[in-house]
Design an enzyme around this catalytic site. Structure first.
Site, PDB file in Angstrom:
ATOM      1  N   ASP A  53      -3.648 -24.553 -83.430  1.00  0.00           N
ATOM      2  CA  ASP A  53      -3.675 -25.859 -84.092  1.00  0.00           C
ATOM      3  C   ASP A  53      -4.776 -25.890 -85.146  1.00  0.00           C
ATOM      4  O   ASP A  53      -5.944 -25.685 -84.831  1.00  0.00           O
ATOM      5  CB  ASP A  53      -3.931 -26.952 -83.047  1.00  0.00           C
ATOM      6  CG  ASP A  53      -3.898 -28.336 -83.650  1.00  0.00           C
ATOM      7  OD1 ASP A  53      -2.804 -28.917 -83.718  1.00  0.00           O
ATOM      8  OD2 ASP A  53      -4.971 -28.840 -84.067  1.00  0.00           O
ATOM      9  N   TYR A  58     -10.004 -29.429 -91.405  1.00  0.00           N
ATOM     10  CA  TYR A  58     -10.890 -28.525 -90.651  1.00  0.00           C
ATOM     11  C   TYR A  58     -11.481 -27.459 -91.571  1.00  0.00           C
ATOM     12  O   TYR A  58     -12.448 -26.787 -91.203  1.00  0.00           O
ATOM     13  CB  TYR A  58     -10.148 -27.812 -89.510  1.00  0.00           C
ATOM     14  CG  TYR A  58      -9.487 -28.695 -88.473  1.00  0.00           C
ATOM     15  CD1 TYR A  58      -9.735 -30.055 -88.393  1.00  0.00           C
ATOM     16  CD2 TYR A  58      -8.605 -28.133 -87.551  1.00  0.00           C
ATOM     17  CE1 TYR A  58      -9.100 -30.850 -87.444  1.00  0.00           C
ATOM     18  CE2 TYR A  58      -7.981 -28.918 -86.587  1.00  0.00           C
ATOM     19  CZ  TYR A  58      -8.227 -30.266 -86.550  1.00  0.00           C
ATOM     20  OH  TYR A  58      -7.593 -31.033 -85.608  1.00  0.00           O
ATOM     21  N   LYS A  87      -1.911 -30.059 -90.653  1.00  0.00           N
ATOM     22  CA  LYS A  87      -1.821 -31.525 -90.786  1.00  0.00           C
ATOM     23  C   LYS A  87      -2.167 -32.003 -92.193  1.00  0.00           C
ATOM     24  O   LYS A  87      -3.019 -31.407 -92.863  1.00  0.00           O
ATOM     25  CB  LYS A  87      -2.780 -32.199 -89.786  1.00  0.00           C
ATOM     26  CG  LYS A  87      -2.687 -31.638 -88.380  1.00  0.00           C
ATOM     27  CD  LYS A  87      -3.514 -32.390 -87.356  1.00  0.00           C
ATOM     28  CE  LYS A  87      -3.586 -31.597 -86.071  1.00  0.00           C
ATOM     29  NZ  LYS A  87      -4.646 -30.580 -86.054  1.00  0.00           N
ATOM     30  N   LEU A 200     -11.153 -31.609 -73.478  1.00  0.00           N
ATOM     31  CA  LEU A 200     -12.256 -31.440 -72.530  1.00  0.00           C
ATOM     32  C   LEU A 200     -13.331 -32.495 -72.788  1.00  0.00           C
ATOM     33  O   LEU A 200     -14.463 -32.364 -72.317  1.00  0.00           O
ATOM     34  CB  LEU A 200     -12.872 -30.036 -72.673  1.00  0.00           C
ATOM     35  CG  LEU A 200     -11.900 -28.852 -72.617  1.00  0.00           C
ATOM     36  CD1 LEU A 200     -12.636 -27.531 -72.874  1.00  0.00           C
ATOM     37  CD2 LEU A 200     -11.194 -28.799 -71.264  1.00  0.00           C
ATOM     38  N   ILE A 238      -4.840 -28.574 -76.266  1.00  0.00           N
ATOM     39  CA  ILE A 238      -5.366 -27.581 -77.219  1.00  0.00           C
ATOM     40  C   ILE A 238      -6.888 -27.465 -77.103  1.00  0.00           C
ATOM     41  O   ILE A 238      -7.624 -27.825 -78.032  1.00  0.00           O
ATOM     42  CB  ILE A 238      -4.937 -27.935 -78.663  1.00  0.00           C
ATOM     43  CG1 ILE A 238      -5.185 -29.424 -78.980  1.00  0.00           C
ATOM     44  CG2 ILE A 238      -3.476 -27.585 -78.891  1.00  0.00           C
ATOM     45  CD1 ILE A 238      -5.040 -29.763 -80.474  1.00  0.00           C
ATOM     46  N   LYS A 240     -10.587 -26.168 -77.452  1.00  0.00           N
ATOM     47  CA  LYS A 240     -11.255 -25.338 -78.470  1.00  0.00           C
ATOM     48  C   LYS A 240     -12.423 -24.620 -77.817  1.00  0.00           C
ATOM     49  O   LYS A 240     -13.172 -25.200 -77.035  1.00  0.00           O
ATOM     50  CB  LYS A 240     -11.753 -26.255 -79.591  1.00  0.00           C
ATOM     51  CG  LYS A 240     -12.692 -25.603 -80.581  1.00  0.00           C
ATOM     52  CD  LYS A 240     -14.156 -25.900 -80.267  1.00  0.00           C
ATOM     53  CE  LYS A 240     -15.101 -25.013 -81.086  1.00  0.00           C
ATOM     54  NZ  LYS A 240     -16.505 -25.123 -80.626  1.00  0.00           N
ATOM     55  N   SER A 241     -12.590 -23.345 -78.164  1.00  0.00           N
ATOM     56  CA  SER A 241     -13.830 -22.654 -77.825  1.00  0.00           C
ATOM     57  C   SER A 241     -14.061 -21.551 -78.839  1.00  0.00           C
ATOM     58  O   SER A 241     -13.112 -20.920 -79.307  1.00  0.00           O
ATOM     59  CB  SER A 241     -13.773 -22.058 -76.412  1.00  0.00           C
ATOM     60  OG  SER A 241     -14.970 -21.332 -76.174  1.00  0.00           O
ATOM     61  N   ARG A 246     -14.796 -17.951 -72.637  1.00  0.00           N
ATOM     62  CA  ARG A 246     -14.246 -19.283 -72.351  1.00  0.00           C
ATOM     63  C   ARG A 246     -12.816 -19.435 -72.889  1.00  0.00           C
ATOM     64  O   ARG A 246     -11.998 -20.139 -72.297  1.00  0.00           O
ATOM     65  CB  ARG A 246     -15.175 -20.364 -72.915  1.00  0.00           C
ATOM     66  CG  ARG A 246     -16.501 -20.415 -72.165  1.00  0.00           C
ATOM     67  CD  ARG A 246     -17.264 -21.698 -72.444  1.00  0.00           C
ATOM     68  NE  ARG A 246     -17.978 -21.684 -73.699  1.00  0.00           N
ATOM     69  CZ  ARG A 246     -19.204 -21.191 -73.874  1.00  0.00           C
ATOM     70  NH1 ARG A 246     -19.858 -20.643 -72.858  1.00  0.00           N
ATOM     71  NH2 ARG A 246     -19.785 -21.234 -75.052  1.00  0.00           N
ATOM     72  N   ASN A 250      -9.994 -20.536 -70.289  1.00  0.00           N
ATOM     73  CA  ASN A 250      -9.148 -21.711 -70.496  1.00  0.00           C
ATOM     74  C   ASN A 250      -7.662 -21.348 -70.425  1.00  0.00           C
ATOM     75  O   ASN A 250      -6.848 -22.118 -69.906  1.00  0.00           O
ATOM     76  CB  ASN A 250      -9.467 -22.363 -71.850  1.00  0.00           C
ATOM     77  CG  ASN A 250     -10.876 -22.923 -71.886  1.00  0.00           C
ATOM     78  OD1 ASN A 250     -11.543 -23.044 -70.853  1.00  0.00           O
ATOM     79  ND2 ASN A 250     -11.361 -23.258 -73.073  1.00  0.00           N
TER      80      ASN A 250
HETATM   81  P1  A2P Z   1     -17.761 -23.483 -77.012  1.00  0.00           P
HETATM   82  O1  A2P Z   1     -16.977 -23.460 -78.301  1.00  0.00           O
HETATM   83  O2  A2P Z   1     -19.191 -23.073 -77.171  1.00  0.00           O
HETATM   84  O3  A2P Z   1     -17.044 -22.735 -75.899  1.00  0.00           O
HETATM   85  P2  A2P Z   1     -12.684 -29.990 -76.773  1.00  0.00           P
HETATM   86  O4  A2P Z   1     -11.622 -28.935 -76.720  1.00  0.00           O
HETATM   87  O5  A2P Z   1     -12.481 -31.156 -75.874  1.00  0.00           O
HETATM   88  O6  A2P Z   1     -12.989 -30.394 -78.188  1.00  0.00           O
HETATM   89  O7  A2P Z   1     -14.036 -29.306 -76.209  1.00  0.00           O
HETATM   90  C1  A2P Z   1     -14.660 -28.293 -76.927  1.00  0.00           C
HETATM   91  C2  A2P Z   1     -16.070 -28.121 -76.393  1.00  0.00           C
HETATM   92  O8  A2P Z   1     -16.011 -27.640 -75.040  1.00  0.00           O
HETATM   93  C3  A2P Z   1     -16.825 -27.109 -77.191  1.00  0.00           C
HETATM   94  O9  A2P Z   1     -18.170 -27.544 -77.261  1.00  0.00           O
HETATM   95  C4  A2P Z   1     -16.712 -25.827 -76.358  1.00  0.00           C
HETATM   96  O10 A2P Z   1     -17.857 -25.032 -76.535  1.00  0.00           O
HETATM   97  C5  A2P Z   1     -16.666 -26.373 -74.951  1.00  0.00           C
HETATM   98  N1  A2P Z   1     -15.858 -25.538 -74.052  1.00  0.00           N
HETATM   99  C6  A2P Z   1     -14.603 -25.066 -74.283  1.00  0.00           C
HETATM  100  N2  A2P Z   1     -14.170 -24.356 -73.222  1.00  0.00           N
HETATM  101  C7  A2P Z   1     -15.159 -24.378 -72.320  1.00  0.00           C
HETATM  102  C8  A2P Z   1     -15.317 -23.817 -71.002  1.00  0.00           C
HETATM  103  N3  A2P Z   1     -14.349 -23.115 -70.439  1.00  0.00           N
HETATM  104  N4  A2P Z   1     -16.492 -24.036 -70.357  1.00  0.00           N
HETATM  105  C9  A2P Z   1     -17.487 -24.752 -70.925  1.00  0.00           C
HETATM  106  N5  A2P Z   1     -17.401 -25.304 -72.147  1.00  0.00           N
HETATM  107  C10 A2P Z   1     -16.253 -25.126 -72.844  1.00  0.00           C
END
Ligand code: A2P
Length: 288
Positions: A53, A58, A87, A200, A238, A240-241, A246, A250
């Site tokens: 996505d 972005y 988008k 998240l 969706i 994000k990491s 991670r 996920n």
């Molecule tokens: P990072 O990119 O350092 O992993 P959302 O998807 O709700 O926007 O959340 C994204 C945030 O959650 C980012 O700050 C990401 O940090 C963090 N994040 C994503 N996956 C994990 C995970 N498995 N454990 C802890 N934090 C995570």
């Protein structure tokens, strides 16, 4: 890990009202840019994600497209097995066809799987015009499915009344503490797929006591529990990491099963003020 000859398990596909499907677990790229974005998308594809996505705003369509092209060239995946969303930004409601072509150019793709109006921006009052243009763009065959993000009931009704075409999905803020029960029910009535952004809670949901406790019970991590909760509700999700471990953690959430009581306990975390970001009824305001 749910891998099947390089494809996500077909049972993890969600059907659209136009006959197409979308992998339920996708990879979000908001806040990722440049090489970090490129590497994250390569990692995501290599661990099994088939849905990416992005969005014009972005600023990362170019590295997303490069990662996709390189993964295809490396024989890791075929274009037909990937689902790519981008988008239309708020400043493009009155010239969507040009904006769409510019997105395809930045992505380096012949087509995208979904093109969404990013916000309804009701103060500008041009989202019906933009929707009409997306319908025309779809007719040309360079986007498989068309949908919206951050729309609410009245704006969804406006699109249907004006054109008779109902978006395949609505990507909205949705996470523990803001589970959007009434909008999800409305989507179900209209056969619109609910897609969760900030799934998240930008990471804030992961320290919530109820979720930490369920993670211990389920032998999973808090992020996996939150993703499994979205999947159980039927949401496309969706996360994000930018971190390779991670990203994989996920994806493996597809294997985590929650009990009905655990799902209900997470849904019950809804609170007043659960929305963390802009309310699409009020944002953005017109510049004076
Ligand atoms: P990072 O990119 O350092 O992993 P959302 O998807 O709700 O926007 O959340 C994204 C945030 O959650 C980012 O700050 C990401 O940090 C963090 N994040 C994503 N996956 C994990 C995970 N498995 N454990 C802890 N934090 C995570």
């Amino acid at each position: 890990m749910v891998l099947n000859g390089g494809m996500t398990n077909p049972s993890q596909l969600v059907s659209f009202n136009d006959g197409n499907t979308i992998p339920q677990l996708g990879f979000g790229t908001w806040k990722l840019s440049g090489d970090e974005c490129y590497n994250a998308v390569r990692t995501a594809i290599s661990v099994g994600y088939r849905h990416i996505d992005t969005a014009k705003i972005y600023g990362n369509e170019e590295p997303v497209g490069r990662a996709v092209a390189d993964a295809i060239a490396a024989g890791e995946v075929d274009r037909e097995d990937l689902f790519i969303t981008t988008k239309l930004w708020n400043d493009g409601h009155d010239h969507a066809p040009e904006e769409f072509e510019a997105s395809l150019d930045r992505l380096g793709l012949d087509y995208v799987d979904a093109y969404l109006i990013h916000w309804p921006f009701p103060a500008a009052g041009k989202y019906v015009k933009a929707w009409d243009d997306l319908i025309r763009i779809q007719g040309v065959g360079r986007v498989r499915s068309i949908g919206v993000a951050n729309f609410y009931e009245e704006t969804l009704d406006d699109l249907e009344k004006a054109t008779g075409v109902i978006p395949v999905m609505n990507q909205v803020e949705l996470h523990p503490g803001f589970s959007q029960a009434s909008l999800r029910a409305y989507h179900d009535e209209k056969d619109i797929v609910t897609e969760a952004w900030s799934p998240l809670g930008r990471g804030d949901s992961l320290t919530e006591q109820t979720i930490v406790q369920i993670a211990e019970e389920a032998g999973a991590t808090p992020a996996q529990v939150v993703i499994a909760w979205h999947v159980a509700l039927g949401n496309v999700v969706i996360p994000k990491s930018g971190n390779a471990k991670r990203i994989e953690e996920n994806f493996v959430a597809l294997d985590v099963a929650l009990t009905d009581a655990q799902i209900d306990a997470i849904t019950a975390l809804d609170a007043d003020g659960g929305r963390s970001y802009n309310d699409p009824r009020q944002w953005p305001e017109l510049e004076s």
